[in-house]
Design a protein around this motif. Structure first.
Motif: not given
Length: 183
Positions: A102-113, A153-161, A166-171
């Motif tokens: 799973v990969a989540a960026i910005c405010h998306a971790p709210w859904t993970l919570i 599950s592996k989880l990739v997260t990033s902070r902002k646009p 880096a987010f795209c490359q890593t996920f």
């Protein structure tokens, strides 16, 4: 690999959807727009309406088993809508239950919570989510991109646009490695 991009009917940050989507396509994957309703989603550039995009699959009519990974784009409203939808939350949790990346960026971790998959994980997000993530049992770090290998599950997260490259490359690297292991 089919990759689910889960968004609410409105409120997704357009660049947080389109850049990872294009990166997935360029890497030879099949991105699939999944939402809580059929029709179209309305993207935003911060608070201003941007483009619309056609929904390809609807939560509740598909499952994590139909995909090799999940991307949760950001925007403030998008994860707030998603975390109030039981089927969307169950869809996200299903990826973790199946051990899919799973990969989540910005405010998306709210859904993970809301999916209760943060406890014991190290992740990053938009800075205003720091306390929410800590209260949910996660460890928040201020990094451009963070990979958490906490099973299943592996989880990739990033902070902002600004972190999208880096987010795209890593996920994409993590999803490809997980796909090879599953094969």
């Amino acid at each position: 690999m089919r990759i689910a991009f889960l968004t609410a009917p409105e409120g997704v940050e357009q660049v947080g959807l389109t850049e990872p989507w294009q990166a997935a396509k360029d890497a030879g994957h099949e991105p699939v727009l999944v939402s809580t309703q059929s029709g179209e989603i309305q993207a935003f550039n911060h608070l201003d309406k941007a483009d619309t995009f056609p929904v390809q699959e609807v939560v509740g009519e598909t499952s994590a088993g139909d995909f090799g990974g999940l991307v949760l784009p950001g925007g403030v409203a998008n994860p707030d809508f998603l975390r109030m939808d039981e089927k969307a939350v169950a869809f996200v949790r299903d990826f973790f239950d199946r051990g899919l990346p799973v990969a989540a960026i910005c405010h998306a971790p709210w859904t993970l919570i809301e999916a209760d998959v943060v406890r014991g994980r190290v992740l990053t997000s938009w800075p205003s989510l720091r306390t929410d993530l800590r209260n949910a049992g996660g460890t928040w770090v201020d990094e451009q991109v963070q990979v958490c290998d906490h099973a299943p599950s592996k989880l990739v997260t990033s902070r902002k646009p600004d972190d999208l490259k880096a987010f795209c490359q890593t996920f994409l690297e993590v999803f490809a490695a997980e796909s090879r292991q599953a094969a």
